[in-house]
Enzyme design. Structure first.
Site, PDB file in Angstrom:
ATOM      1  N   GLY A 237       0.759  -1.241   0.000  1.00 39.84           N
ATOM      2  CA  GLY A 237       0.000   0.000   0.000  1.00 39.84           C
ATOM      3  C   GLY A 237       0.785   1.283   0.000  1.00 39.84           C
ATOM      4  O   GLY A 237       0.273   2.315   0.451  1.00 39.84           O
ATOM      5  N   GLU A 280      -4.364  -2.960   5.806  1.00 43.64           N
ATOM      6  CA  GLU A 280      -5.570  -2.589   5.059  1.00 43.64           C
ATOM      7  C   GLU A 280      -5.329  -2.544   3.551  1.00 43.64           C
ATOM      8  O   GLU A 280      -6.235  -2.803   2.760  1.00 43.64           O
ATOM      9  CB  GLU A 280      -6.118  -1.254   5.563  1.00 43.64           C
ATOM     10  CG  GLU A 280      -5.498   0.013   4.979  1.00 43.64           C
ATOM     11  CD  GLU A 280      -4.024   0.192   5.335  1.00 43.64           C
ATOM     12  OE1 GLU A 280      -3.296   0.780   4.520  1.00 43.64           O
ATOM     13  OE2 GLU A 280      -3.617  -0.244   6.416  1.00 43.64           O
ATOM     14  N   ASP A 281      -4.092  -2.232   3.142  1.00 41.94           N
ATOM     15  CA  ASP A 281      -3.790  -2.165   1.717  1.00 41.94           C
ATOM     16  C   ASP A 281      -3.961  -3.525   1.043  1.00 41.94           C
ATOM     17  O   ASP A 281      -4.593  -3.652  -0.001  1.00 41.94           O
ATOM     18  CB  ASP A 281      -2.362  -1.645   1.512  1.00 41.94           C
ATOM     19  CG  ASP A 281      -1.352  -2.364   2.402  1.00 41.94           C
ATOM     20  OD1 ASP A 281      -1.737  -3.287   3.149  1.00 41.94           O
ATOM     21  OD2 ASP A 281      -0.166  -1.996   2.363  1.00 41.94           O
ATOM     22  N   ASN A 282      -3.397  -4.559   1.673  1.00 38.55           N
ATOM     23  CA  ASN A 282      -3.523  -5.904   1.119  1.00 38.55           C
ATOM     24  C   ASN A 282      -4.966  -6.371   1.136  1.00 38.55           C
ATOM     25  O   ASN A 282      -5.428  -7.030   0.192  1.00 38.55           O
ATOM     26  CB  ASN A 282      -2.641  -6.863   1.917  1.00 38.55           C
ATOM     27  CG  ASN A 282      -2.515  -8.218   1.269  1.00 38.55           C
ATOM     28  OD1 ASN A 282      -3.363  -9.078   1.463  1.00 38.55           O
ATOM     29  ND2 ASN A 282      -1.452  -8.419   0.507  1.00 38.55           N
ATOM     30  N   GLY A 285      -6.978  -4.809  -1.684  1.00 42.66           N
ATOM     31  CA  GLY A 285      -6.664  -5.502  -2.927  1.00 42.66           C
ATOM     32  C   GLY A 285      -7.380  -6.835  -3.032  1.00 42.66           C
ATOM     33  O   GLY A 285      -7.943  -7.180  -4.075  1.00 42.66           O
TER      34      GLY A 285
END
Length: 471
Positions: A237, A280-282, A285
């Site tokens: 992210g 949270e980024d993963n 996705g």
């Protein structure tokens, strides 16, 4: 006559060692294939970065982009990092700079940039909206809601980008289906554009040098290869572009069937539903990939990750943290991780090839290490746009060696434990990648504390550390 029964029919015994050797050789070939794929992908994708036609288009003819940067404190190179978003070669964008606290030191830098670039639509967004335990998500929420445009580009505070990145990223997000005079694509629509991190070590701390060697070689190589195969979501992210209308449809349930709207189990949707995760980024996705069936696109640009003066203990702590986070999301991949690292892989491969084919172990190692280093340096050259400078080679190789030697002990420390420290707070990992905040009044105990250069007191992070900033 002393002849075994299996010798009479011409067969020989086949034991557990043979099976392990065969499996290891197959694994060795697979890891090398992935490494070469990452190297080739780097050559094809990053050695040429053409200027996007969107850069010179009329503002009314391109989609607007809201660039959101979550901030906390005075990160290394902060002014230049933020300034790189003000100077994007794109005709229609705004910049939102978020801080959770009105007393945050980053606000002085924000005000200076807004004054320096009065023609850029930019503003500070002060105050967080608490939707979960993840402080970065809480910091993002107000800007996420206030953004004028549907396309959002979220960048961490320690990221620097070139001026053409926004336009090329929009090109990638729109995809071929929106290009005039082209037949519709049979591929799934692109829901997220991301950028491989490329580290710039501005200081001489051992942690900075080791992290730079890791991110610019092994990490980048595997990241590019996994995204080239595109069998599953794999997102970091540091710099992500997506549509808010897509995010609003997500429940953050990691690919599980979306609950019926009338069900009591339905809670938050949109960005707020990811506040219960640390990564949270993963998770965003994965949700775009599984819930909406959207694919990702790795841009031809890098996210320049500016690293401050990080001690070796700081690097170790960060790697342990993300191993503990990752094992709750992708346990199988985390378990086999040591056997895709250079040293451990060379040990098991040399034994297997000697056992099966009689190839001397020293010969395998003599070929393995130069070839591995050559691939890593080629990946570095593709991302940097130039070879590793000769005056930096000795320093780089030393950092590369330290990283490889530490890989297995760091993995052991990460795999046996559930608690992580991030931005002065203590979290406990839960099932499915979620976390809970833990009250932390006692000092931490970690094997990396024996290393010199500790710069952390009473649970608070020192400034200028590459600690996955942005919250």
């Amino acid at each position: 006559m002393d002849v075994h029964e299996d010798d009479r029919d011409g067969s020989s015994s086949f034991g557990l060692a043979d099976v392990l050797a065969i499996v290891t050789v197959v694994w060795y070939a697979a890891v090398w294939s992935i490494s070469v794929l990452g190297c080739v992908t780097g050559r094809k994708r990053y050695r040429l970065r053409p200027r996007s036609p969107l850069s010179s288009a009329e503002p009314s003819r391109v989609p607007g982009v809201s660039i959101i940067r979550p901030l906390k404190g005075l990160d290394t190179n902060l002014f230049e990092n933020l300034e790189s978003t003000f100077t994007q070669d794109y005709p229609n964008f705004e910049v939102l700079l978020c801080v959770a606290d009105a007393e945050d030191q980053a606000l002085s830098v924000v005000r200076s940039l807004i004054e320096k670039y009065p023609h850029v639509d930019a503003r500070a967004v002060v105050g967080e909206e608490v939707v979960g335990v993840n402080p970065k998500v809480n910091n993002l929420m107000r800007a996420y809601k206030e953004a004028k445009n549907d396309i959002l580009w979220v960048l961490d505070s320690n990221v620097f980008v070139e001026s053409g990145v926004c336009a090329r990223s929009v090109d990638a997000l729109l995809g071929p289906n929106t290009t005039p005079n082209q037949p519709p694509s049979s591929k799934r629509r692109i829901g997220l554009v991301h950028h491989v991190p490329f580290a710039f070590g501005s200081e001489k701390g051992w942690g900075s040098r080791v992290d730079e060697a890791f991110l610019n070689t092994n990490h980048a190589k595997m990241y590019m290869a996994i995204n080239a195969v595109a069998l599953e979501s794999c997102v970091v992210g540091k710099s992500n572009m997506f549509r808010r209308t897509d995010i609003e449809r997500l429940h953050g349930n990691r690919g599980k069937p979306t609950p019926h709207p009338a069900s009591d189990s339905v809670t938050e949707t949109g960005l707020a539903s990811f506040g219960r995760y640390l990564a949270e980024d993963n998770m965003i996705g994965e949700a775009l990939w599984h819930e909406l069936g959207l694919r990702h696109e790795l841009s031809c640009d890098v996210a320049g990750n500016v690293i401050g003066n990080v001690p070796l203990s700081g690097y170790i702590e960060r790697r342990v943290r993300w191993i503990r986070v990752r094992k709750r999301m992708v346990m199988a991949a985390t378990i086999v991780e040591p056997f895709q690292e250079c040293i451990m892989l060379s040990i098991v491969a040399s034994w297997s090839l000697q056992h099966l084919f009689g190839i001397p172990a020293w010969l395998v190692l003599l070929i393995h290490y130069p070839a591995w280093i050559w691939v890593d340096l080629d990946v570095y050259e593709s991302l940097a746009g130039h070879p590793l400078p000769s005056e930096r080679r000795l320093d780089f190789f030393m950092a590369w060696g330290v990283r490889e030697l530490l890989a297995f002990p760091i993995w052991l420390s990460g795999i046996f434990g559930e608690e992580v420290h991030w931005r002065g707070r203590k979290y406990r990992m839960l099932n499915n990648g979620e976390v809970e905040l833990v009250e932390d009044s006692a000092p931490r105990s970690h094997w990396s504390n024996i290393l010199p250069g500790r710069r952390r007191k009473h649970g608070y992070s020192a400034l200028n550390q590459n600690d996955d900033s942005g919250s």
